[in-house]
Scaffold this motif. Structure first.
Motif, PDB file in Angstrom:
ATOM      1  N   GLN A 172      27.783  33.419  31.195  1.00 38.82           N
ATOM      2  CA  GLN A 172      28.613  33.596  32.381  1.00 38.82           C
ATOM      3  C   GLN A 172      29.344  34.935  32.345  1.00 38.82           C
ATOM      4  O   GLN A 172      29.450  35.628  33.364  1.00 38.82           O
ATOM      5  N   ASP A 204      29.166  38.052  35.027  1.00 44.45           N
ATOM      6  CA  ASP A 204      30.376  38.626  35.622  1.00 44.45           C
ATOM      7  C   ASP A 204      30.434  40.141  35.401  1.00 44.45           C
ATOM      8  O   ASP A 204      30.825  40.901  36.307  1.00 44.45           O
ATOM      9  N   VAL A 221      36.815  42.110  33.394  1.00 46.64           N
ATOM     10  CA  VAL A 221      36.265  40.742  33.385  1.00 46.64           C
ATOM     11  C   VAL A 221      37.012  39.864  32.384  1.00 46.64           C
ATOM     12  O   VAL A 221      37.395  38.727  32.689  1.00 46.64           O
TER      13      VAL A 221
END
Length: 451
Positions: free
Chosen positions: A377, A381, A447
């Motif tokens: 994930q 991102d 992020v």
């Protein structure tokens, strides 16, 4: 960003080309310039909907702009639009194709060979595996699980049995897994990948050649992506040994439209044994002949083929010969230097995991995380955030074992890890490594701060 100065040379070249057709009765073009302008400007507007592929901040997929000489030569040939199926349809371009393919074959140490250009690596591999099936009928084709998916699909089209071979922790074909399959005695051809699409890994060709002496299979080298790295001066000892062994394989595929600086589509297939040309023999009542010499249409599964591709490749090779110390080879080496330099910066940052150093100019990495799902994930991102700052990466889904070997703290809660991937295949990338890294560092900070 788009180079335009070289277009001035096109007018001079067109004037010279026209001299070859003096004496022909004149005729006027039926096209209205204003109508052409309207449509062409509409095309330009539509084409703005693209990623900035020519720019050094595009490091995602395998997209490299053609050299200006290739672009100009291709455009120049379009006023003739030659067809390299038969000599009558592309007289000059046919001989230019033969000369260009000969230079590619010589790059791999072959003076005797059979080969031609084609639409790309898929068609080139199709022809190579088609011949493999003719030479070893009924026997299986095998390729690494990291090889291009086209091999299995092509075997399905050709009706040939296919099996994948497990990869090792470097993304290369696993030799023990290969020999286990070979012991069954039903393998006719082993596909060796010289630069896998996902990771740029190079299969261990010298060891596979040793296995061939025992199990008597054919070897097809899929060098569509990595073939030109045979000219590089900065490969590791293991990778260099693999490239130096290419002269011993049965067939090779290479894509000049990747590192060869050509427009799409320009692939090439060459065979070490010219007698495989007998598999192409055919009778055709409507094919025209003005020469007793073998024409390219007799050694190709494709019929009509763009002579423009041959003209562009020939011109590029004329400007940038395939010599070990030449400009072309130096730029190929720069690509790997850039990838290694970026990999070192990523490796030094404790927030990332790199499974192995790049063999060519492709590198993969993923954020360091407590599980594969979290790392995946985060990678997605970062990919999205980087694009917003005009740094265009790619993503790849790789076996989790590639990362848990070097990051055992990562929980393998899924089979694949989504990782970041870059292809630093433009010579300019060497000068842009610091810019790329700074943008990557910024978006990573962003992020992680949001988590």
């Amino acid at each position: 960003m788009l180079e335009k100065e070289s277009l001035q040379l096109l007018f001079e070249a067109l004037d010279k080309l026209e001299l070859g057709f003096q004496g022909m009765p004149e005729f006027n073009s039926p096209y209205q310039l204003e109508s052409l302008r309207t449509v062409l400007l509409e095309v330009a507007t539509r084409m703005q909907d693209n990623f900035p592929y020519p720019h050094p901040l595009y490091v995602g997929q395998m997209l490299k702009p053609p050299h200006p000489i290739a672009r100009l030569a291709y455009m120049l040939s379009m006023w003739i639009n030659p067809n390299n199926h038969a000599l009558d349809g592309g007289r000059a371009s046919t001989f230019m194709e033969k000369e260009a393919v000969k230079e590619i074959a010589q790059m791999f140490g072959w003076e005797t060979f059979l080969g031609h250009l084609c639409g790309g690596g898929t068609i080139a591999n199709l022809e190579a595996l088609w011949v493999a099936g003719k030479v070893k009928p009924g026997l299986k084709i095998v390729a690494s699980e990291q090889s291009h998916y086209t091999h299995e699909r092509i075997c399905g089209v050709l009706g040939l049995p296919f099996a994948p071979v497990k990869s090792d922790c470097f993304g290369r074909m696993d030799l023990e897994a290969l020999e286990t399959l070979l012991k069954a005695g039903d393998i006719g051809t082993v596909v060796v990948t010289m630069g896998t699409t996902a990771t740029g890994s190079v299969d261990p060709l010298p060891a596979i050649l040793e296995l061939r002496s025992q199990y008597h299979f054919r070897i097809h080298a899929d060098a569509a992506y990595g073939g030109y790295f045979t000219l590089a001066n900065n490969l590791t000892e293991t990778t260099r040994a693999a490239y130096d062994s290419l002269s011993a394989v049965d067939s090779i595929v290479i894509d000049p439209h990747k590192h060869g600086l050509q427009p799409y589509g320009c692939g090439c297939v060459i065979f070490a044994d010219p007698t495989v040309g007998t598999f192409y023999q055919h009778e055709c009542a409507f094919t025209y002949f003005t020469s007793s010499e073998l024409h390219l249409g007799e050694i190709s599964l494709e019929c009509s083929r763009p002579g423009a591709s041959a003209v562009a490749l020939w011109a590029t090779q004329r400007l940038l010969p395939y010599t070990r110390e030449g400009e072309f080879a130096t730029e190929i080496s720069h690509c790997r230097t850039a990838a290694v330099a970026l990999a070192q910066k990523i490796q030094a940052d404790g927030r990332f995991v790199i499974p192995f150093s790049p063999e060519l100019d492709i590198l993969v990495w993923t954020p360091r995380a407590k599980s594969a799902s979290i790392a995946s994930q985060l990678a997605k991102d970062i990919f999205t955030a980087a694009a917003q700052k005009n740094l265009h990466l790619a993503i790849a889904h790789l076996n989790v074992e590639l990362f848990t070997d070097v990051h055992p703290e990562m929980e393998p809660d899924q089979d694949k890890v989504t990782c970041l991937r870059s292809c630093l295949m433009k010579p300019e990338h060497l000068e842009w490594v610091e810019d790329i890294w700074q943008l990557l560092e910024q978006v990573t900070d962003q992020v992680l701060a949001d988590k």
